[in-house]
Structures are given as structure tokens and as C-alpha cells.
Design a protein around this motif. Sequence first.
Motif, short mmCIF file in Angstrom:
data_model
loop_
_atom_site.label_atom_id
_atom_site.label_comp_id
_atom_site.label_asym_id
_atom_site.label_seq_id
_atom_site.Cartn_x
_atom_site.Cartn_y
_atom_site.Cartn_z
N LEU A 45 0.82 -1.11 0.00
CA LEU A 45 0.02 0.01 -0.05
C LEU A 45 0.93 1.17 0.25
N ASP A 46 0.48 2.25 -0.69
CA ASP A 46 0.97 3.54 -0.78
C ASP A 46 0.54 4.34 0.56
N ASP A 47 1.60 4.69 1.47
CA ASP A 47 1.16 5.25 2.69
C ASP A 47 1.58 6.76 2.60
N GLY A 48 2.36 7.02 1.54
CA GLY A 48 3.04 8.41 1.34
C GLY A 48 4.38 8.27 1.91
N SER A 49 4.85 7.12 2.28
CA SER A 49 6.31 7.03 2.58
C SER A 49 7.03 6.62 1.39
N PRO A 50 8.40 6.64 1.58
CA PRO A 50 9.24 6.25 0.51
C PRO A 50 8.95 4.83 0.11
#
Length: 210
Positions: A45-50
Amino acid sequence: MYLPLHFAQPDALALRALMRDHPLATLITHGAPGLDANPVPLLWLDDGSPHGLLRGHVARANPVWRDTPPGSEALAVFHGPDAYISPNWYATKRETGKVVPTWNYAVVHARGPLRVVDDAAWLRELVTMLTRTHEAALPHPWAVSDAPPDYIERMLGAIVGIELPLSSLQGKWKASQNQPAENREGVVTGLRQRGGAADQAMADVVGRAG
């Protein structure tokens, strides 16, 4: 992981695609009993972290969620296509004979601290998301709501959530990049002729890597 530069896969989109297409990871943890390895389907999942995060669940009866110290590093290994490579496919075999067999493969190593989530609402959201993801290509997708509510509640009580906020992602595409162009072409032809599903997938990888 031993990672020569010519086999390194730096493309984040390629890493995510492999994790999406081959979601059954080997989750490696270290707790009081020592090293442990469990096959676990994990969703990136894309949580906004790198690097994003991974979510999944294990059976409540599986001791991994109790035996792994909170926050300790875990490693999820995603296995992509792999195939045996015959030296008979190399053009240089006919020229020098100086060739040997090898094995081609693509893998992703995802590392991060293991977090255990024992929360019914969180788990319901997760299994709904997992179901939608893996049922999407079917002509008549199954949904969590298709099962009786009390049955789903019992099933949710039998699992525990896990989450890895990723600190690193490494990809290794061993796809004949260290061979001259004529050998890579021979590998693609040999894999296509052998014809298995894994062979076809690896032929695609070798073709793109060249």
C-alpha cells in the motif's frame, strides 16, 4: 542479499508490480525460538512514505505474532518468475564451449519493523481490501458480504493482522544481463521453446532486461 550491480533492479514501479503479481511472500522473523519463516499473502500500500507498507494477516494459532518482539525487523521475500538456463542456448557454446548452466530469477526483499494489529474493524477492512484485489479478475467476484455476518465475525476472530512500514526495498532481476546479446537472444528463444508458464514469464523478463 548478494546483489551485483548488473542484477540490481532500481525501478520502484517494477518492484511494486512484482509484489502485486506475486503476493505470496515468505515472511522471515526472529524471535525467542529463533528464525522463523511463514508464507503470507501481503498487500503493498502507498502510505506516502518512501517505500510504502505491507499488510496481511496470520492465523491466531500461528505463534509468529506472539514470538516476534514488537517493532523488530522482519523481511518479506517476494518470489517472481524463475527458470533454469541451459548452456546449450548460448551462441558462445558453439564458439568456445566455455559456458555453464545457471538459474534466472526475480525477487524483491522488503524490510521493516513488524507491527501486530489485533483489531476487528482493522481486520475487516483488510480482508475486504484483499478480497476485492484478488477477486477482481474473476467473472463473478466473491465479496465478504456474501457470507453470513456471524460466520465472518468468527473468521475475523481467528486471525491477527500484521503490518510492515517498509524501511527498504531491494530488487534482484538475475536475467542474463551478464551475457552478450547473442546469448540473451538464445536464452529467450530457448525459454519460449520450452514453453512452460514460468519459462514464458522469464523470457519476458530477459527480453526487457536486455
